[in-house]
Design an enzyme around this catalytic site. Structure first.
Site, short mmCIF file in Angstrom:
data_model
loop_
_atom_site.label_atom_id
_atom_site.label_comp_id
_atom_site.label_asym_id
_atom_site.label_seq_id
_atom_site.Cartn_x
_atom_site.Cartn_y
_atom_site.Cartn_z
N LYS A 215 -3.33 6.18 -5.01
CA LYS A 215 -3.29 6.22 -6.60
C LYS A 215 -4.42 5.98 -7.28
CE LYS A 215 -0.25 4.73 -10.10
NZ LYS A 215 0.91 3.99 -10.47
N GLU A 221 -8.94 -1.18 1.55
CA GLU A 221 -8.83 -0.82 2.94
C GLU A 221 -8.96 0.75 3.10
OE1 GLU A 221 -6.88 -2.90 1.11
OE2 GLU A 221 -5.66 -4.24 2.15
N GLY A 275 3.39 3.44 -6.89
CA GLY A 275 2.81 3.43 -5.48
C GLY A 275 4.04 3.57 -4.46
N ARG A 276 5.05 2.63 -4.76
CA ARG A 276 6.08 2.52 -3.74
C ARG A 276 7.12 3.55 -4.06
NH1 ARG A 276 5.22 -1.95 -6.63
NH2 ARG A 276 6.67 -2.86 -8.17
N GLU A 361 8.26 -5.82 -3.24
CA GLU A 361 7.07 -5.60 -4.06
C GLU A 361 7.93 -5.38 -5.57
OE1 GLU A 361 3.95 -2.42 -4.06
OE2 GLU A 361 2.85 -4.01 -3.01
N HIS A 392 19.47 -6.44 21.13
CA HIS A 392 18.99 -7.20 22.17
C HIS A 392 17.78 -8.14 21.57
CE1 HIS A 392 21.65 -5.14 24.86
NE2 HIS A 392 21.34 -3.92 24.05
N LYS A 520 -6.56 -10.12 -2.82
CA LYS A 520 -7.46 -9.32 -2.65
C LYS A 520 -8.76 -9.67 -3.38
CE LYS A 520 -4.74 -5.06 -3.98
NZ LYS A 520 -4.57 -4.24 -5.01
#
Ligand SMILES: O=P(O)(O)OC[C@H]1O[C@](O)(CO)[C@@H](O)[C@@H]1O
Length: 558
Positions: A215, A221, A275-276, A361, A392, A520
């Protein structure tokens, strides 16, 4: 500090009449036993299910009754859920700290929806980008978009992180039965070079298309990964060939050009898409490439169907509102600090990870919109894994541990494969688990079982505490006919709106994420210190020690 103009004071939730009534009511309900509630009311399932957009939510296995639901709906009304919902859909700037509208719903509205925000014709812009996505995906999928040596694209690598990765990656996996088998999708998100290295080792520069999805187009990253991919490509191809192999999805056109991506290969979106909440925008390009534009349109339509339901259904029958209020009840009055997501569908294996960002978030906040401390616990921890694998692994704790963790079971009634026997076994486990969490197993029931096995009484008494299940553990079950693009769209939109409603209850801004910033900034500083220059600054003794270890390891092998 400047206060956003739109801010109107909202009373603390604990000061509202309906909260106080709920609190009083909760004292009795804490003692309620689900077994007894079911025995007392054979209509519980019929009365405690809601339908919407191809989904059914069964919330009957929660520790509540009709009075609880009615009080919860009073609270939703008192907190202004209806007005806030309208404010979101109509483009008011409800993301106050960033002065932005929140319009992911406009991304899936059908052509012709009329919405103008700050002079922007939202529908025209959305439809224009969708047409570009369609034209591009058609070309790549039919082989007319070719790489620099004339070969069609066989692999797509989406480079992005957070919302620019989790949604598309989850949706591509969820819809793999609808995907083109000749186009393999890869996702690189982590700054850890092992992630990129593993992917690059599988693909060929002649036939690989990279989507740089960000965005902001400044995320560290993603920028490092994109530069690494570019350098890798240039080992074989030339600068002039980049346009055939790199496209970008972003709101930041200038940064895309600076990176060297052809503006023709840019798929824009807008600051009113969080973003999400962005899988519906051109961030979903990888999904459209995988399944084709028609199925991508069905995905949007499924989400839109849930939007319409959310916007118009009375709160009592409104699936996202009901889901949100149940979550609030469990968090606030039954002290549940986490929610486990259990999709009984292997193709939804990334859904819990996706929901972690969406929910945590959004509502992992401790101050209200006007900066005051929230006076109740807010967003729970979201976690989970597919059934039956989860059974399990950690279901032991959920059945017999000391914490009560509500579970959302998610299942499709019909599979998209035709392997005999599997789907009945899967559904049987799903339904059995929710039954077991609800009923538990009493000491007397355990005793009877063990007596039937002929065990001596001293051994029986020693085993009873270990084999007893407390039960009375709440769960929801969400079912759909099949996992399709449309039902997936509806499922995601359900959880988006649930998250929104809870944010309204707590009066937090569900659309900013300042909590990710501090790390960050510190990482940038430490990264410089790890590479040798300058000398490390003084941190605490732990951080200094760790930096020194990394510097020593690096110099030992240089
Ligand atoms: O798409 P971008 O701008 O690269 O951001 C990626 C992610 O980073 C975050 O801002 C958190 O750091 C998320 O909200 C977002 O989804």
């Amino acid at each position: 500090m400047r206060q956003p103009a739109e801010l109107t004071p909202v009373p603390a939730i604990t000061a509202t009449a309906s909260f106080q009534q709920l609190q009083a009511h909760s004292t009795a309900m804490r003692e309620a036993q689900l077994r007894q509630l079911f025995a007392a009311n054979p209509q519980r399932f019929a009365q405690m299910t809601v339908d919407a957009a191809g989904l059914l939510l069964d919330y009957s296995k929660n520790r509540l009754d009709a009075t609880t639901m009615s009080l919860l709906m009073d609270l939703a009304r008192e907190r202004g859920v209806e007005a806030q919902r309208e404010a979101m859909f109509t483009g008011e700037k409800i993301n106050l700290t960033e002065h932005r509208a929140v319009l992911h719903t406009a991304l899936r509205a059908p052509r012709g929806s009329k919405l103008v925000v700050d002079g922007q014709d939202i529908d025209a812009d959305v439809q224009d980008v969708l047409q570009r996505v369609k034209a591009f995906t058609d070309k790549v999928r039919n082989g007319s978009w070719v790489g620099y040596t004339g070969k069609p694209i066989s692999d797509v690598v989406n480079i992005g992180i957070g919302g620019s990765d989790l949604g598309p990656k989850m949706a591509c996996l969820a819809l793999r039965s609808y995907a083109n088998p000749n186009l393999e999708m890869h996702f690189v998100s982590n700054v850890d070079g092992h992630d990129m290295e593993a992917t690059l080792s599988k693909v060929d520069p002649e036939t690989t298309l990279f989507i740089v999805a960000s965005k902001t187009f400044v995320t560290a990253e993603t920028m490092l990964n994109a530069n690494t991919a570019r350098a890798w490509f240039l080992l074989e191809g030339e600068e002039k060939d980049l346009a055939k192999h790199f496209v970008a999805v972003s709101t930041n056109a200038a940064a895309i050009v600076d990176f060297g991506i052809d503006p023709e290969n840019m798929f824009p979106f807008w600051d009113w898409v969080g973003g999400r909440y962005s899988v519906w925008s051109s961030i979903g390009l990888s999904v459209a490439l995988a399944v084709g534009f028609e199925y991508f349109s069905d995905f949007l339509a499924g989400a839109h169907a849930m939007d319409q339901h959310f916007r118009s259904a009375p709160l009592e029958q409104n699936m996202p509102v009901v889901l949100a209020m149940l979550g609030f009840w469990n968090r606030q009055f039954l002290d549940c600090s986490s929610v486990s997501i259990a999709p009984y569908h292997q193709d939804l294996s990334r859904f819990p990870a996706y929901l972690q960002q969406l929910d945590m978030e959004s509502n992992g906040k401790r101050v209200t919109k006007d900066g005051k401390a929230v006076d109740v616990p807010t967003g729970p921890v979201i976690w989970g894994e597919c059934g039956t694998n989860a059974q399990h692994a950690y279901f032991q704790l959920l059945h017999q541990g000391t914490d009560v963790t509500p579970i959302d079971f998610i299942a499709a009634l019909r599979a998209t494969h035709d392997l005999p026997g599997h789907h009945d076994a899967l559904l049987a486990n799903c339904f059995a688990q929710s039954e077991a969490f609800m009923t538990g197993k009493t000491g007397d029931e355990v005793r009877l079982d063990l007596q039937a096995q002929g065990l001596p009484s001293d051994e029986i008494e020693a085993l009873v505490p270990h084999k007893t299940f407390p039960g009375n553990r709440p769960s929801n079950t969400i079912v759909m006919d099949q996992l399709t693009p449309a039902t997936l769209g509806a499922l995601i939109a359900l959880y988006e709106h649930k998250t929104f409603v809870q944010g309204v209850l707590w009066n937090v801004n569900s659309f900013d994420q300042w909590g990710v910033e501090l790390g960050k900034v510190l990482a940038k500083k430490i990264q410089g210190e790890l590479s040798g220059q300058p000398e490390p600054e003084k941190h605490d003794s732990s951080t200094n020690g760790l930096i020194a270890l990394a510097r020593a390891a690096k110099s030992a092998y240089q």
